[in-house]
Design an enzyme around this catalytic site. Structure first.
Site, PDB file in Angstrom:
ATOM      1  CE  LYS A 156      -1.556  -4.068   3.010  1.00  0.00           C
ATOM      2  NZ  LYS A 156      -1.981  -5.342   2.393  1.00  0.00           N
TER       3      LYS A 156
ATOM      4  CE1 TYR B  32      -3.841  -2.078   5.077  1.00  0.00           C
ATOM      5  CE2 TYR B  32      -3.296   0.210   4.580  1.00  0.00           C
ATOM      6  CZ  TYR B  32      -3.631  -1.051   4.151  1.00  0.00           C
ATOM      7  OH  TYR B  32      -3.747  -1.322   2.817  1.00  0.00           O
TER       8      TYR B  32
ATOM      9  CB  SER C 103      -0.870   0.006   1.257  1.00  0.00           C
ATOM     10  OG  SER C 103      -1.500   1.253   1.408  1.00  0.00           O
TER      11      SER C 103
HETATM   12  N1  LIG Z   1      -8.644  -0.583  -1.718  1.00  0.00           N
HETATM   13  C1  LIG Z   1      -7.635   0.211  -1.395  1.00  0.00           C
HETATM   14  O1  LIG Z   1      -7.816   1.411  -1.276  1.00  0.00           O
HETATM   15  C2  LIG Z   1      -6.241  -0.341  -1.208  1.00  0.00           C
HETATM   16  C3  LIG Z   1      -5.142   0.514  -1.307  1.00  0.00           C
HETATM   17  C4  LIG Z   1      -3.855   0.000  -1.130  1.00  0.00           C
HETATM   18  C5  LIG Z   1      -3.689  -1.349  -0.824  1.00  0.00           C
HETATM   19  N2  LIG Z   1      -4.770  -2.150  -0.699  1.00  0.00           N
HETATM   20  C6  LIG Z   1      -4.557  -3.562  -0.339  1.00  0.00           C
HETATM   21  O2  LIG Z   1      -5.051  -4.364  -1.395  1.00  0.00           O
HETATM   22  C7  LIG Z   1      -5.601  -5.570  -0.860  1.00  0.00           C
HETATM   23  C8  LIG Z   1      -7.013  -5.763  -1.367  1.00  0.00           C
HETATM   24  O3  LIG Z   1      -7.788  -4.605  -1.034  1.00  0.00           O
HETATM   25  P1  LIG Z   1      -9.355  -4.522  -1.337  1.00  0.00           P
HETATM   26  O4  LIG Z   1      -9.668  -3.085  -1.458  1.00  0.00           O
HETATM   27  O5  LIG Z   1      -9.723  -5.457  -2.409  1.00  0.00           O
HETATM   28  O6  LIG Z   1      -9.911  -5.005   0.091  1.00  0.00           O
HETATM   29  P2  LIG Z   1     -11.066  -6.045   0.420  1.00  0.00           P
HETATM   30  O7  LIG Z   1     -11.334  -5.930   1.891  1.00  0.00           O
HETATM   31  O8  LIG Z   1     -12.212  -5.879  -0.502  1.00  0.00           O
HETATM   32  O9  LIG Z   1     -10.354  -7.445   0.097  1.00  0.00           O
HETATM   33  C9  LIG Z   1      -9.506  -8.108   1.004  1.00  0.00           C
HETATM   34  C10 LIG Z   1     -10.020  -9.526   1.118  1.00  0.00           C
HETATM   35  O10 LIG Z   1      -9.179 -10.261   1.998  1.00  0.00           O
HETATM   36  C11 LIG Z   1      -9.991 -11.100   2.796  1.00  0.00           C
HETATM   37  N3  LIG Z   1      -9.225 -11.419   4.010  1.00  0.00           N
HETATM   38  C12 LIG Z   1      -8.840 -10.567   4.999  1.00  0.00           C
HETATM   39  N4  LIG Z   1      -8.130 -11.217   5.922  1.00  0.00           N
HETATM   40  C13 LIG Z   1      -8.036 -12.510   5.502  1.00  0.00           C
HETATM   41  C14 LIG Z   1      -7.430 -13.671   6.053  1.00  0.00           C
HETATM   42  N5  LIG Z   1      -6.770 -13.649   7.201  1.00  0.00           N
HETATM   43  N6  LIG Z   1      -7.565 -14.832   5.364  1.00  0.00           N
HETATM   44  C15 LIG Z   1      -8.245 -14.878   4.190  1.00  0.00           C
HETATM   45  N7  LIG Z   1      -8.832 -13.815   3.631  1.00  0.00           N
HETATM   46  C16 LIG Z   1      -8.728 -12.637   4.289  1.00  0.00           C
HETATM   47  C17 LIG Z   1     -11.260 -10.302   3.032  1.00  0.00           C
HETATM   48  O11 LIG Z   1     -12.367 -11.114   3.324  1.00  0.00           O
HETATM   49  C18 LIG Z   1     -11.441  -9.598   1.691  1.00  0.00           C
HETATM   50  O12 LIG Z   1     -12.244 -10.348   0.792  1.00  0.00           O
HETATM   51  C19 LIG Z   1      -5.510  -5.454   0.668  1.00  0.00           C
HETATM   52  O13 LIG Z   1      -4.360  -6.158   1.092  1.00  0.00           O
HETATM   53  C20 LIG Z   1      -5.330  -3.963   0.904  1.00  0.00           C
HETATM   54  O14 LIG Z   1      -4.581  -3.724   2.068  1.00  0.00           O
HETATM   55  C21 LIG Z   1      -6.042  -1.680  -0.908  1.00  0.00           C
END
Ligand SMILES: NC(=O)c1ccc[n+]([C@@H]2O[C@H](COP(=O)([O-])OP(=O)(O)OC[C@H]3O[C@@H](n4cnc5c(N)ncnc54)[C@H](O)[C@@H]3O)[C@@H](O)[C@H]2O)c1
Ligand SMILES: *[C@@H]1O[C@H](CO)[C@@H](O)[C@H](O)[C@H]1NC(C)=O
Ligand SMILES: *[C@@H]1O[C@H](CO)[C@@H](O)[C@H](O)[C@H]1NC(C)=O
Ligand SMILES: *[C@@H]1O[C@H](CO)[C@@H](O)[C@H](O)[C@H]1NC(C)=O
Length: 264
Positions: free
Chosen positions: A168, A164, A140
């Site tokens: 990362k 958070y 992130s």
């Molecule tokens: N959306 C954003 O703004 C953003 C920005 C930068 C980084 N990210 C990173 O990208 C990734 C995906 O983000 P997203 O927006 O799709 O989020 P999201 O919450 O929609 O998807 C994350 C998924 O991981 C699953 N999950 C969480 N903990 C888990 C575990 N211990 N075991 C199995 N599954 C688990 C959740 O159920 C969810 O479906 C994340 O790692 C997030 O930190 C997201």
């Protein structure tokens, strides 16, 4: 996002494991993998997502959906991960699974370190045991903390300012150490800001459980009537009433055009 033709490498029976593949970004990635001719195995504990997203991906993938399978597994359950790796040889892993609510990570740091760091260590250990050494990790932009100036470039200091972002960075550091210990590993660390948008079909998008922590899904939920109103924050911006209302106008316009396009 339209990768409709089969990629050259995909024909050799390649299977990609997608953690967090039921989530917002993961579900879009899984669909594109399938359309590109890969097999995709999704694992997700459905903490912040629903199996409906996986079913929608299957529907959008048409014939390619034969190449999709889903396991409701928590990354911290190493035995369950082990079973998935024992039954399938993975070409690579795309790792999206994680908790991402910045405020909550300040309230519950141990939960975030446990879920995001311990979960990833389990995954890396099982990958290593099974000789799967290709990883794309969803890091992130939070690893930069509050960048001193803009635009923020890749070589800015890594100084996350909440648990958070720190989870990362810890995972990134672990990845760099693994690579140093064994250069056969191929690892990509993606540091993105908040992505917005949805699949043009209107069947996939950002649909979190509970109250969204990001503005875009919040605006969307107000637009479709699921939430009554949006609170506009701020009091010292250069606007009529000091709130961040201009940014909001832009967001609403985007949502308006987006829904107009969907209906057309
Ligand atoms: N959306 C954003 O703004 C953003 C920005 C930068 C980084 N990210 C990173 O990208 C990734 C995906 O983000 P997203 O927006 O799709 O989020 P999201 O919450 O929609 O998807 C994350 C998924 O991981 C699953 N999950 C969480 N903990 C888990 C575990 N211990 N075991 C199995 N599954 C688990 C959740 O159920 C969810 O479906 C994340 O790692 C997030 O930190 C997201
Ligand atoms: C399923 O995946 C295999 C292995 O990558 C590929 O050869 C095949 O074409 C895919 N099938 C479909 C319908 O996409
Ligand atoms: C998801 O994780 C949160 C912590 O962020 C926890 O409070 C909640 O009970 C979990 N929800 C589900 C549906 O697993
Ligand atoms: C769940 O997803 C929403 C939007 O995608 C996000 O705002 C929220 O922080 C997520 N919750 C957790 C616990 O990661």
């Amino acid at each position: 996002m339209a990768v409709e033709k089969t990629l050259p490498g995909a024909s050799a029976g390649r299977t990609v494991l997608v953690t967090g593949g039921a989530g917002y970004i993961g579900s879009h990635a899984v669909l594109q993998l399938l359309l590109a001719g890969f097999r995709a195995v999704v694992i997700d504990n459905l903490n912040n997502s629903s199996e409906l997203a996986v079913r929608r991906v299957a529907a959008l993938a048409g014939d390619h959906s034969r190449n999709l399978s889903f396991h409701k597994i928590d990354l911290r359950d190493k035995g369950a991960l082990e079973m998935v790796f024992a039954s399938t040889r993975f070409e690579a892993v795309i790792h999206f699974a994680g908790l991402k609510a910045v405020g909550e990570s300040v309230q519950k740091p141990l939960l975030y370190y446990d879920n995001n760091v311990i979960g990833t260590i389990n995954l890396l250990e099982v990958m290593s045991v099974h000789g799967c050494k290709k990883l794309v990790f969803s890091s992130s932009a939070a690893v930069y903390g509050s960048p001193k100036n803009s635009p923020c470039t890749e070589n800015f200091p890594l100084t996350p300012n909440n648990p958070y972002g720190k989870t990362k960075l810890v995972v990134e550091d672990i990845c760099r150490d693994i690579y140093r210990s064994d250069p056969e590993w191929k690892i990509i660390l993606l540091r993105y800001f908040n992505p917005v948008g949805a699949h043009p079909s209107g069947y996939l998008g950002e649909d979190p459980r509970g109250i969204p922590n990001n503005l875009m899904p919040y605006v969307q939920q107000v637009a479709v009537g699921r939430r009554p109103a949006l609170t506009v924050l701020g009091n010292d911006y250069a606007t009529r009433d000091g709130t961040g209302v201009i940014l909001l106008h832009m967001m609403c316009l985007i949502v308006f055009f987006w829904y107009t396009i969907q209906i057309d």
